[in-house]
Write an enzyme that holds these catalytic residues in place. Structure first.
Site, PDB file in Angstrom:
ATOM      1  NE  ARG A  62      -6.375 -12.318   5.568  1.00 45.79           N
ATOM      2  CZ  ARG A  62      -7.102 -11.191   5.550  1.00 45.79           C
ATOM      3  NH1 ARG A  62      -7.056 -10.373   4.489  1.00 45.79           N
ATOM      4  NH2 ARG A  62      -7.854 -10.876   6.565  1.00 45.79           N
ATOM      5  CG  PHE A  93     -14.178   3.052   7.289  1.00 48.26           C
ATOM      6  CD1 PHE A  93     -15.055   2.495   8.220  1.00 48.26           C
ATOM      7  CD2 PHE A  93     -13.517   2.218   6.401  1.00 48.26           C
ATOM      8  CE1 PHE A  93     -15.259   1.113   8.256  1.00 48.26           C
ATOM      9  CE2 PHE A  93     -13.725   0.839   6.435  1.00 48.26           C
ATOM     10  CZ  PHE A  93     -14.602   0.291   7.365  1.00 48.26           C
ATOM     11  CG  ASN A 101      -3.621  -2.283   6.927  1.00 47.59           C
ATOM     12  OD1 ASN A 101      -3.450  -1.911   5.765  1.00 47.59           O
ATOM     13  ND2 ASN A 101      -4.733  -2.866   7.332  1.00 47.59           N
ATOM     14  NE  ARG A 125      -2.311  -5.605   7.059  1.00 45.34           N
ATOM     15  CZ  ARG A 125      -3.533  -6.047   6.760  1.00 45.34           C
ATOM     16  NH1 ARG A 125      -4.144  -6.917   7.555  1.00 45.34           N
ATOM     17  NH2 ARG A 125      -4.137  -5.624   5.670  1.00 45.34           N
ATOM     18  CE  LYS A 140      -3.926  -2.310   2.302  1.00 47.80           C
ATOM     19  NZ  LYS A 140      -4.929  -2.191   3.409  1.00 47.80           N
ATOM     20  CB  THR A 188      -7.289  -5.469  10.113  1.00 47.58           C
ATOM     21  OG1 THR A 188      -7.815  -6.616   9.425  1.00 47.58           O
ATOM     22  CG2 THR A 188      -7.644  -4.205   9.352  1.00 47.58           C
ATOM     23  CG  HIS A 234      -5.018  -6.417  -0.248  1.00 54.04           C
ATOM     24  ND1 HIS A 234      -6.235  -6.367   0.392  1.00 54.04           N
ATOM     25  CD2 HIS A 234      -5.141  -7.353  -1.229  1.00 54.04           C
ATOM     26  CE1 HIS A 234      -7.063  -7.238  -0.200  1.00 54.04           C
ATOM     27  NE2 HIS A 234      -6.423  -7.844  -1.176  1.00 54.04           N
TER      28      HIS A 234
HETATM   29  O1  CDP Z   1      -7.053  -5.807   4.950  1.00 51.56           O
HETATM   30  P1  CDP Z   1      -7.850  -6.738   5.825  1.00 51.56           P
HETATM   31  O2  CDP Z   1      -8.454  -7.895   5.072  1.00 51.56           O
HETATM   32  O3  CDP Z   1      -7.071  -7.163   7.040  1.00 51.56           O
HETATM   33  O4  CDP Z   1      -9.066  -5.848   6.426  1.00 51.56           O
HETATM   34  P2  CDP Z   1     -10.522  -5.495   5.834  1.00 51.56           P
HETATM   35  O5  CDP Z   1     -11.469  -5.547   6.977  1.00 51.56           O
HETATM   36  O6  CDP Z   1     -10.816  -6.323   4.624  1.00 51.56           O
HETATM   37  O7  CDP Z   1     -10.387  -3.956   5.409  1.00 51.56           O
HETATM   38  C1  CDP Z   1      -9.718  -3.605   4.241  1.00 51.56           C
HETATM   39  C2  CDP Z   1      -8.853  -2.388   4.512  1.00 51.56           C
HETATM   40  O8  CDP Z   1      -9.671  -1.251   4.777  1.00 51.56           O
HETATM   41  C3  CDP Z   1      -7.957  -2.503   5.746  1.00 51.56           C
HETATM   42  O9  CDP Z   1      -6.762  -3.211   5.477  1.00 51.56           O
HETATM   43  C4  CDP Z   1      -7.700  -1.057   6.091  1.00 51.56           C
HETATM   44  O10 CDP Z   1      -6.640  -0.476   5.321  1.00 51.56           O
HETATM   45  C5  CDP Z   1      -9.016  -0.392   5.679  1.00 51.56           C
HETATM   46  N1  CDP Z   1      -9.891  -0.178   6.848  1.00 51.56           N
HETATM   47  C6  CDP Z   1     -10.001   1.100   7.389  1.00 51.56           C
HETATM   48  O11 CDP Z   1      -9.363   2.034   6.893  1.00 51.56           O
HETATM   49  N2  CDP Z   1     -10.815   1.325   8.479  1.00 51.56           N
HETATM   50  C7  CDP Z   1     -11.493   0.307   9.055  1.00 51.56           C
HETATM   51  N3  CDP Z   1     -12.269   0.545  10.118  1.00 51.56           N
HETATM   52  C8  CDP Z   1     -11.384  -0.990   8.516  1.00 51.56           C
HETATM   53  C9  CDP Z   1     -10.571  -1.205   7.417  1.00 51.56           C
HETATM   54 MG    MG Z   2      -9.962  -7.915   3.606  1.00 57.62          MG
END
Ligand code: CDP
Ligand code: MG
Length: 140
Positions: free
Chosen positions: A86, A58, A117, A103, A10, A92, A120
């Site tokens: 993962r 968001f 973070n 991360r 990212k 996350t 991806h």
């Molecule tokens: O990336 P990951 O699968 O761990 O998390 P996700 O729940 O699929 O969310 C995708 C991405 O959205 C996250 O990696 C964050 O960069 C962003 N995000 C955010 O900015 N604020 C949140 N409350 C949740 C996710």
């Molecule tokens: Mg995700």
């Protein structure tokens, strides 16, 4: 079964010069690089990629974050690579992500609402194929 997953370094990872460290960890683990491209994300591509988050309050912050600078999109391959990446990537929230994960080692909280973070990773083999088709339409 050999599978593929989509990794994205990212904008915070690219800007802070972590791309090489991240690729080194992928190769150290034994996964193969299949394709790699530096690309400027757009709102259009992010609305597809994060389709399940488009309605969240968001989402505009995610778009601002993810378009701050180019990202590095990478396809990697190996047995159970979706789950394996993962695990290497960590959870996350970067403050909670375990040390030893990407991360956990390279991420932290920053001011603002987006969760920055570093990387991806697709969350299932089906998501991986869907996302690969978005970022690498020629390799789907
Ligand atoms: O990336 P990951 O699968 O761990 O998390 P996700 O729940 O699929 O969310 C995708 C991405 O959205 C996250 O990696 C964050 O960069 C962003 N995000 C955010 O900015 N604020 C949140 N409350 C949740 C996710
Ligand atoms: Mg995700």
């Amino acid at each position: 079964m050999t599978e593929r997953t989509l990794v994205i370094v990212k904008p915070d990872g690219v800007q802070r010069g972590k791309t090489g460290d991240i690729i080194r960890r992928i190769e150290r683990k034994g996964y193969c690089l299949v394709a790699l491209e530096m690309v400027q994300a757009t709102e259009t591509i992010l609305r597809e990629h994060y389709a399940e988050l488009v309605e969240k309050s968001f989402f505009p912050e995610i778009v601002s974050y993810m378009t701050e600078s180019p990202v590095v999109a990478i396809i990697i391959e190996g047995e159970n690579v979706v789950e394996g990446w993962r695990s290497l990537m960590g959870t996350t929230m970067p403050t909670q992500a375990a040390p030893g994960t990407v991360r956990g080692d390279f991420g932290r909280d920053w001011p603002g609402n987006a969760v920055k973070n570093v990387v991806h990773g697709s969350d299932s083999p089906a998501s991986a194929e869907r996302e690969i088709a978005i970022w690498f339409p020629n390799l789907a």
